[in-house]
Design an enzyme around this catalytic site. Structure first.
Site, short mmCIF file in Angstrom:
data_model
loop_
_atom_site.label_atom_id
_atom_site.label_comp_id
_atom_site.label_asym_id
_atom_site.label_seq_id
_atom_site.Cartn_x
_atom_site.Cartn_y
_atom_site.Cartn_z
N THR A 20 -4.43 6.37 -21.52
CA THR A 20 -4.24 5.03 -20.99
C THR A 20 -2.85 4.58 -21.42
O THR A 20 -2.20 5.22 -22.27
CB THR A 20 -5.30 4.05 -21.53
OG1 THR A 20 -5.32 4.13 -22.95
CG2 THR A 20 -6.67 4.36 -20.97
N ARG A 55 -2.57 -2.34 -18.43
CA ARG A 55 -3.83 -1.59 -18.33
C ARG A 55 -3.68 -0.58 -17.19
O ARG A 55 -3.57 -0.96 -16.03
CB ARG A 55 -5.00 -2.52 -18.04
CG ARG A 55 -5.21 -3.56 -19.11
CD ARG A 55 -6.56 -4.20 -19.00
NE ARG A 55 -7.56 -3.34 -19.59
CZ ARG A 55 -7.85 -3.33 -20.89
NH1 ARG A 55 -7.25 -4.13 -21.72
NH2 ARG A 55 -8.78 -2.52 -21.36
N LYS A 110 -2.73 0.82 -24.94
CA LYS A 110 -3.16 0.73 -26.34
C LYS A 110 -1.91 0.75 -27.23
O LYS A 110 -1.10 -0.17 -27.14
CB LYS A 110 -4.17 1.83 -26.64
CG LYS A 110 -5.45 1.71 -25.78
CD LYS A 110 -6.52 2.71 -26.14
CE LYS A 110 -7.79 2.49 -25.35
NZ LYS A 110 -7.89 3.34 -24.16
N TYR A 169 0.85 -1.20 0.00
CA TYR A 169 0.00 0.00 0.00
C TYR A 169 0.88 1.24 0.00
O TYR A 169 1.86 1.30 0.74
CB TYR A 169 -0.89 0.03 1.25
CG TYR A 169 -2.34 -0.10 0.91
CD1 TYR A 169 -2.96 0.87 0.12
CD2 TYR A 169 -3.10 -1.17 1.35
CE1 TYR A 169 -4.30 0.75 -0.22
CE2 TYR A 169 -4.43 -1.29 1.01
CZ TYR A 169 -5.04 -0.33 0.22
OH TYR A 169 -6.35 -0.45 -0.12
N ASP A 181 -6.91 13.86 -24.85
CA ASP A 181 -6.98 12.45 -24.46
C ASP A 181 -6.34 11.66 -25.61
O ASP A 181 -6.95 11.45 -26.66
CB ASP A 181 -8.44 12.05 -24.25
CG ASP A 181 -8.57 10.61 -23.76
OD1 ASP A 181 -7.61 9.83 -23.95
OD2 ASP A 181 -9.62 10.27 -23.20
N GLU A 184 -0.51 4.88 -0.41
CA GLU A 184 -1.27 6.13 -0.63
C GLU A 184 -0.37 7.34 -0.45
O GLU A 184 0.45 7.39 0.47
CB GLU A 184 -2.43 6.21 0.37
CG GLU A 184 -3.58 5.30 -0.01
CD GLU A 184 -4.74 5.35 0.98
OE1 GLU A 184 -4.76 6.25 1.84
OE2 GLU A 184 -5.62 4.49 0.86
N1 DSN Z 1 -12.72 1.24 -24.66
C1 DSN Z 1 -11.69 2.02 -25.31
C2 DSN Z 1 -11.63 1.72 -26.75
O1 DSN Z 1 -11.85 0.58 -27.13
O2 DSN Z 1 -11.37 2.61 -27.55
C3 DSN Z 1 -11.88 3.43 -25.03
O3 DSN Z 1 -12.07 3.61 -23.68
#
Ligand code: DSN
Length: 427
Positions: free
Chosen positions: A234, A243, A237, A62, A208, A64
């Site tokens: 994120t 993730r 990707k 942990y 974003d 925080e």
């Molecule tokens: N779920 C993502 C995507 O597939 O583009 C976006 O949050």
């Protein structure tokens, strides 16, 4: 029904011994990811190193707070892990400040709202059916119910962002926050144009870049960093990490961002994810990653050209990045029917609305595809004719109900995938 018949790979010995049922599901997923052509543009394969980092004992801790300012002792190593991750993020993207603690993209974007707006304030983003994201103020999201979301879209004639509309809306509504970026945008985002509008409207501009973070890192898409107040992304990707998510910001916004993430929205960070993000950022800083990012874009361009040659309608007429949005109306096959047929053919896509879609989101007109995963397996532009041909045959088979053709495609796909093993998966 998931196929659990294949023999388990022997590389999860503790899991297999403790929970064979769960281990079998993991083994089946590994096999599925190995044998199929994964075209969902928001997915990828992480490296073995990222996978290992995300499964370490760091998850036992942990922490925080932030490095040097924690609410728990025993942070000798965790602080260094997080500092490594933030330093690598700042260096890779050229950002003043980075926060690697958001659990994923949606909490990251909610933290942005918390940092810069009060409940009821107006926020502006691209409409979800136009290619935006739920968390950019769309109605069914907390960001569109706790805040007042106003939405822009794309031009019906070009499929490109309608900057006249963006400007008119921004000046009329004076939103606290403007989001640019989304989930189904096949074209380069003009961050400078958004910045000019945000400046006129007095709004905080947030890019974003979840979908294109790896392309930005690899120099295959312009960077938002010189133009925007905050970058949200994120990490799983095109960036090919675990993730998770990151927020990067100008120095003047650093405190507001950190405070919104913790204690505003979250508790303890997921340290194993932080470690894996650090590894992914290290990998993304290598020269080979630049080649990867450019190959993703080259593959998408080649695939788009092959699809156009086969009479497919592509939103905006093609792609500049990793993503292609196909409108199947002229093929007389609903997107969901096509996506499910392609899945049976070993080609994994998602059904998707297209701009001005007359159909419903759960049964839309399009499918969304992309090249991050196949590029991670080493496929190149010379493979894209075969991929387009499979999609073409699969969509036709979806219309005619030709299951034999789908089974044939599945075998052909599996052969090509076997020749191009995916990173991180057992061979
Ligand atoms: N779920 C993502 C995507 O597939 O583009 C976006 O949050």
């Amino acid at each position: 029904m998931t196929d659990l018949s294949p023999a388990l790979p022997p590389h999860h010995p503790a899991l297999s011994a403790a929970d064979p049922e769960l281990a079998a599901l993991v083994g089946a997923e590994e096999r599925l990811q190995a044998e199929t052509l994964r075209l969902i543009p928001s997915e990828n394969y992480v490296s073995g190193a990222v996978l290992e980092a995300s499964g370490t004992v760091l998850q036992n801790k942990y922490s925080e707070g932030y490095p040097g300012r924690r609410y728990y002792e025993g942070q000798q190593n965790i602080d260094r892990v997080e500092l490594l991750a933030t330093a690598r993020a700042k260096a890779l993207f050229g950002a003043d400040h980075a926060n690697v603690q958001p659990y994923s993209g949606s909490p990251a974007n909610l933290a942005v709202h918390l940092a810069f707006a009060e409940p009821g304030d107006t926020v502006m983003g691209m409409a979800l059916p136009m290619g935006g994201h739920l968390t950019h103020g769309w109605g069914v999201s907390a960001t569109g119910t706790w805040f007042r979301g106003v939405q822009y879209g794309v031009r019906p004639d070009t499929g490109l962002i309608d900057f006249d509309q963006v400007r008119d809306l921004a000046l009329a509504e004076r939103p606290r926050i403007i989001f640019c970026g989304g989930t189904a945008l096949p074209r380069t985002i003009d961050f400078a144009a958004f910045a000019e509008i945000a400046r006129e409207a007095g709004s905080v501009l947030v890019a974003d870049i979840a979908h294109i973070a790896g392309l930005v890192a690899g120099g295959a898409h312009p960077s938002p960093v010189p133009h925007v107040d905050v970058v949200s992304t994120t990490t799983h990707k095109t960036l090919r990490g675990p993730r998770g998510a990151m927020l990067m910001a100008r120095e003047e916004h650093a405190k507001a961002i950190d405070k919104a993430v913790f204690p505003g929205l979250q508790g303890g960070p997921h340290n194993q994810t932080t470690a894996a993000i650090a590894v992914a950022l290290h990998e993304a800083a290598q020269p080979a990653f630049r080649d990867y990012a450019h190959a993703v874009v080259a593959n998408a361009g080649a695939l788009a050209a092959e699809l156009l040659a086969r009479g497919f309608d592509l939103v905006s007429g093609g792609t500049d990045n990793h993503l292609i949005l196909m409108d199947l109306t002229s093929k007389d096959v609903p997107g969901k029917v096509a996506a499910k047929a392609l899945d049976r053919a070993g080609i994994v896509v998602n059904y998707n609305t297209v701009p001005y879609d007359p159909r419903k989101p759960f049964d839309p007109s399009g499918i969304r595809i992309g090249t991050p995963s196949l590029t991670s397996r080493g496929l190149g532009t010379d493979h894209m004719a075969a991929v387009a041909e499979w999609i073409d045959r699969g969509v036709t088979a979806a219309r005619t109900g030709d299951e034999d053709t789908l089974a044939k495609i599945r075998a052909e796909v599996a052969d090509l995938m076997a020749a191009h093993p995916a990173p991180g998966l057992p061979v």
